[in-house]
Design an enzyme around this catalytic site. Structure first.
Site, short mmCIF file in Angstrom:
data_model
loop_
_atom_site.label_atom_id
_atom_site.label_comp_id
_atom_site.label_asym_id
_atom_site.label_seq_id
_atom_site.Cartn_x
_atom_site.Cartn_y
_atom_site.Cartn_z
N HIS A 1 0.81 -1.22 0.00
CA HIS A 1 0.00 0.00 0.00
C HIS A 1 0.84 1.27 0.00
O HIS A 1 0.33 2.36 -0.26
CB HIS A 1 -0.98 0.00 1.19
CG HIS A 1 -0.38 0.31 2.52
ND1 HIS A 1 -0.02 -0.67 3.42
CD2 HIS A 1 -0.07 1.47 3.13
CE1 HIS A 1 0.47 -0.13 4.51
NE2 HIS A 1 0.45 1.18 4.36
N SER B 1 4.73 2.71 7.79
CA SER B 1 4.37 1.56 6.96
C SER B 1 5.53 1.13 6.08
O SER B 1 6.15 1.95 5.39
CB SER B 1 3.17 1.88 6.08
OG SER B 1 2.00 1.94 6.84
N ASP C 1 0.18 -7.57 1.51
CA ASP C 1 0.68 -6.20 1.64
C ASP C 1 2.20 -6.13 1.62
O ASP C 1 2.80 -5.38 2.39
CB ASP C 1 0.13 -5.53 2.91
CG ASP C 1 0.18 -4.01 2.82
OD1 ASP C 1 0.38 -3.50 1.70
OD2 ASP C 1 0.03 -3.34 3.86
#
Length: 509
Positions: free
Chosen positions: A150, A254, A180
């Site tokens: 993402h 992230s 992911d």
């Protein structure tokens, strides 16, 4: 309560547990066939070999001394590990013309929320450029980097910033939205690397350090403990087996590293559970063993293959356990068996309760899906099944998960005539949606950078590039090879647009 992923700062609603309404903070454009392609992968076969895939470390356990293993500082460990954690910035063209919210889905604009370049929402134009940031981990001295899908999904440009202040334009080798995980490559050598640990050895109570670039302020390290392992059913990814930690993870973290006190990578930080978008002590990381498996497949074979059993399953509640004569509610209840599937061939029936796979206990549907998907297609698995209270042993030879969008993505950059053009593999599903003739081969244009030579030549999203300089293109790898061979020269392409075939020339600049 929300689950937040930091990329560009937009949210989507997802259910967490029974009574918690969660918001999944991911930026998506208007739904389309490209957005629905769940798996986007490719391989650089000419530059990356199997030897480029680092191995997992041993499954370490901390000392059982009864005392906290804190010596007063983590500085010696961090001096060796932090140079291998990078900051990532991305840009993405947004085709919509406003910041309007989708019904019932709030937008969050914080310090690391989206910023825009180009026409304002009220001005006409080809689109706005949306900026985002995240983190990544160097795992190969030749520029191999692991991050979150993402973080880079839909980006037309990805830049990697090293701790020594150098920065590089990165190529997305492959990306798997179902876990992911994404793999990047930069043109650099002799880089510091973060060695792989082994998440099988991670225990609740272990100290954990999170390294990343929260809110884009620069590299930051936080400390906490592992609060849970095997966390799932959160609605974040298709395949969830998270390490939960209270080490502070915020937007921008992230794709960053979760390490143990030995300085080994044990997880890739992915999401947080939050009421307002900030850290509340509940963060989630993809365990390194799962990330390693996905990365290895992306590099070695160009896509992620997952085992397929061909049964519909559901969790076994205590009430259902009683009805199916099960001693407890552990296992996965078979609610349907697909005709001509490996499950049917193995003898599975509706109402069976799958309790074990290859001798390993199965507690729920999440664990069964992880075990089956993590087994290579073509391999056989031994199933321990309860049928009307009686134990049965079955063997199933797994197939490959059908309908898996095994697509590849490539973004050209630099001085090529096709700089800024993003393409993906042409799958059967996409070909049908584009109403193309059966047997049509090529790669599909998923994004054309505004103002680029490709846009000025007339290339459009959903065009299918069939040839480059009179040579057939049947895969992203062949597309990349054709672009590379052309160098800085203009490129002649054969394009299929809605079933009509035409030649186009993209002039170099």
């Amino acid at each position: 309560m929300s689950i937040r992923k930091s990329r560009f700062g937009v949210s989507a609603l997802a259910a967490v547990g029974v009574a918690v309404l969660a918001t999944l903070m991911v930026i998506e454009g208007p739904p389309s066939w490209a957005d629905r392609a769940g798996l986007t992968t490719s391989a650089l076969a000419n530059t990356l070999q199997k030897a480029d895939v680092p191995e997992l470390g041993p499954a370490r356990r901390g000392p059982d001394t009864g005392q906290l293993p804190v010596s007063g500082t983590f500085a010696p460990v961090l001096e060796k590990t932090t140079p291998a954690v990078v900051s990532i910035t991305t840009s993405r063209v947004v085709e919509s013309t406003g910041r309007e919210n989708l019904p019932g889905i709030p937008f969050f604009f914080g310090p690391n929320g989206p910023s825009f370049e180009g026409p304002s929402p009220d001005e006409p134009g080809p689109g706005r450029r949306q900026m985002g940031s995240g983190s990544g981990v160097i795992v190969g001295p030749n520029g191999l980097i692991v991050t979150n899908d993402h973080v880079v999904d839909g980006a037309s440009k990805v830049e990697v910033h090293l701790s020594d202040r150098r920065h590089f334009t990165a190529e997305v080798i492959g990306s798997d939205s179902k876990t992911d995980i994404a793999v990047l490559k930069i043109d650099a050598k002799d880089l510091p690397v973060l060695r792989f640990g082994n998440s099988d050895g991670v225990r609740v109570g272990d100290l954990a350090l999170a390294i990343g670039n929260p809110f884009g302020i620069g590299q930051t390290v936080t400390m906490g403990i592992v609060g849970a392992t095997g966390r799932g059913n959160l609605g974040i990814e298709d395949y969830e087996d998270f390490i939960q930690t209270d080490a502070a993870i915020n937007p921008g973290n992230s794709g960053g590293a979760l390490i143990n006190t030995q300085g080994e990578l044990i997880g890739i930080n992915t999401a947080i559970l939050s009421r307002g978008g900030g850290n509340h002590g509940v963060g989630f990381a993809v365990p390194v063993n799962l990330a390693h498996s996905v990365m290895k497949q992306l590099i070695e074979s160009g896509h992620v293959s997952r085992g397929y059993l061909g049964v519909g399953i559901q969790d076994l509640t205590p009430d259902m356990a009683q009805k199916f004569n099960a001693p407890d509610h552990l296992g996965a209840l078979v609610r349907d068996v697909t005709p001509d599937s490996p499950g049917e061939a193995a003898g599975l029936q509706r109402g069976d309760v799958i309790r074990e796979v290859n001798g390993d206990r199965v507690r729920d549907t999440r664990e069964l899906r992880l075990k089956i998907s993590g087994t290579a297609p073509g391999e056989s698995v031994k199933l321990a099944v309860l049928r009307d209270g009686a134990e049965k042993a079955l063997t199933a030879k797994l197939g490959e998960l059908p309908g898996e969008e095994q697509t590849a993505r490539s973004t050209t950059s630099g001085t090529s005539a096709l700089a800024g053009l993003q393409v993906t593999e042409l799958t059967a599903d996409v070909a049908r949606e584009l109403k193309l003739e059966p047997g049509t081969r090529g790669v599909v244009v998923t994004n054309v950078a505004p103002g680029s030579a490709a846009q000025e030549s007339g290339l459009q999203r959903a065009d299918v590039i069939m040839e480059i300089n009179r040579k057939p293109v049947t895969s992203v790898a062949e597309f990349r090879a054709g672009v590379s061979a052309a160098g800085k020269e203009s490129i002649l392409m054969l394009v299929n647009r809605g079933g009509n075939v035409l030649f186009m020339v993209v002039e170099s600049r």
